[in-house]
Design an enzyme around this catalytic site. Structure first.
Site, PDB file in Angstrom:
ATOM      1  N   PHE A   1     -24.621  -6.328   8.917  1.00  0.00           N
ATOM      2  CA  PHE A   1     -25.421  -7.231   9.758  1.00  0.00           C
ATOM      3  C   PHE A   1     -24.468  -8.184  10.465  1.00  0.00           C
ATOM      4  O   PHE A   1     -23.661  -8.854   9.831  1.00  0.00           O
ATOM      5  CB  PHE A   1     -26.422  -8.033   8.916  1.00  0.00           C
TER       6      PHE A   1
ATOM      7  N   ASP B   1     -15.834 -10.124   9.863  1.00  0.00           N
ATOM      8  CA  ASP B   1     -16.975 -11.024  10.023  1.00  0.00           C
ATOM      9  C   ASP B   1     -17.148 -11.834   8.740  1.00  0.00           C
ATOM     10  O   ASP B   1     -17.650 -11.331   7.739  1.00  0.00           O
ATOM     11  CB  ASP B   1     -18.233 -10.200  10.317  1.00  0.00           C
TER      12      ASP B   1
ATOM     13  N   LYS C   1     -21.767 -20.448  10.502  1.00  0.00           N
ATOM     14  CA  LYS C   1     -22.607 -20.981   9.433  1.00  0.00           C
ATOM     15  C   LYS C   1     -22.065 -22.294   8.872  1.00  0.00           C
ATOM     16  O   LYS C   1     -22.314 -23.344   9.448  1.00  0.00           O
ATOM     17  CB  LYS C   1     -22.847 -19.932   8.356  1.00  0.00           C
TER      18      LYS C   1
END
Length: 392
Positions: free
Chosen positions: A138, A223, A252
């Site tokens: 994802f 990532d 984040k």
């Protein structure tokens, strides 16, 4: 004017009337937070194991972040990167010093923006179109990041996506060797698949990916949107394996909950061509002030080390429960997944009644992403709640 005097039901109804409808909603309205605790409109407390979906590694309203935001907001909020800025310059220096490899930094506003930028940079630097990502991976929901994301429910409504993307099984180096070609610009990989079921990379896998890419002249894009900034027990998850990527994708918790993203591009590429990418809000002074304060806290309060100790304790405590409805418990640091024998949403709903908020990671994995500053007594409460919900 605020709505803090409204009830849960009133806030839920008001939001439902005007919101886009894109988000499935939990049956409570969160109005306040402190550390690893959240409070709804009627004052009920919950232990937060959603953690802002990974953005709240330092918890809610950390005093250092609040102070940095207050001070910077009184001085300068907006300053695009066409003008150098003192706070941005200081943060770029401090972030590069914290990275395990020499880099230049592109600043943006979110994880999916950072992924999009890295994909563009990979094609720009190699002159190749192909991107290989992994099954269950994802990487975001904008068109380029969505093309790298595996799950069909996210992809199918928006086909056709960006061309020249392909997927290989996570953890399978032979499949990668067969898929990679002279047209492959980059391989995009997560050190731990979060949304894909909390699946840490097998030993040696990341190093193998790097070796295959180097032999083919392809770039390695790692990532760390969810795994970065202490979540796995190291400041960056690549430190567990000692690999050096061509680009490291961050977001984040980079600014402790303030919207921000970044791509660390290996110094060997030098400056990128001016105008080849950009962001109006990227690197704004407010976000940079929060990120500077967050980076200090990660170091001064030994946050990654806390995550390592607390995560090991949590997984051991959960395994000792011998829960009959749990197939496997896996994770790294305070990124923990419980693979269930039934759908995770049932457990998530039941945990709310026990004062714990949690996440899914696919249809049958319960994901725990608590703030890394969570206290041991709060973790004990989480374990008791899981025992009550899954122990029957």
């Amino acid at each position: 004017m605020t709505n803090t005097m409204l009830t849960n039901a009133e806030i839920i109804a008001q939001e439902a009337q005007y919101t886009s409808g894109l988000y499935p909603k939990r049956p409570l309205a969160i109005v306040r937070g402190e550390g690893a605790r959240l409070y709804d409109a009627e004052g009920r407390m919950y232990i937060d194991c959603v953690g802002g979906q990974g953005a709240a590694n330092l918890g809610h309203c950390h005093p250092a972040i609040v102070a940095a935001l207050r001070e910077q907001s009184e001085r300068l909020i907006s300053c695009p990167e066409i003008f150098p800025n003192d706070v941005r310059a200081a943060y770029l220096r401090e972030l590069t010093a914290a990275l395990p490899f020499p880099a230049r930094i592109f600043l943006c506003n979110s994880g999916t923006e950072a992924v999009e930028a890295a994909l563009k940079f990979a094609r720009l630097l190699t002159g190749r179109p192909g991107i290989i990502a992994t099954m269950r991976g994802f990487h975001g929901r904008t068109m380029g990041a969505l093309s790298a994301t595996w799950e069909s429910k996210y992809r199918e409504p928006f086909l056709p996506l960006v061309p020249e993307f392909s997927h290989v099984p996570y953890g399978n180096l032979e499949a990668l060797r067969e898929a990679i070609s002279p047209q492959t610009a980059a391989v995009l990989i997560e050190p731990v698949q979060g949304e894909g079921g909390v699946r840490p990379a097998p030993p040696g896998y990341l190093a193998g990916v790097a070796e295959i890419c180097a032999a083919n002249g392809s770039l390695v894009l790692v990532d760390e949107v969810q795994t970065g900034f202490g979540r796995t027990g190291k400041l960056f998850a690549i430190e567990h394996d000692g690999i050096v990527p061509d680009m490291l994708i961050l977001a984040k918790s980079i600014a402790a909950g303030i919207p921000m993203g970044a791509v660390a591009i290996h110094e060997r590429f030098g400056p990128l061509p001016p105008g080849s990418h950009g962001s109006t809000f990227g690197g704004n002074p407010l976000a940079c002030a929060a990120a500077r304060a967050a980076l200090r806290v990660y170091r001064e309060e030994c946050i990654p080390e806390q995550a390592a100790v607390k995560g090991a304790w949590l997984m051991q405590a959960l395994r000792e429960l011998k829960l009959p409805t749990v197939r496997e418990i896996r994770g790294l640091g305070l990124l923990v997944g419980l693979e269930l024998k039934n759908r995770s949403q049932l457990a998530i709903a039941a945990l709310i009644e026990h004062g714990v908020l949690a996440l899914p990671a696919g249809p049958n994995v319960l994901r725990l992403l608590p703030p890394l500053v969570i206290q041991m007594e709060e973790l004990e409460q989480v374990v008791r709640a899981i025992d009550a919900v899954l122990g029957a």
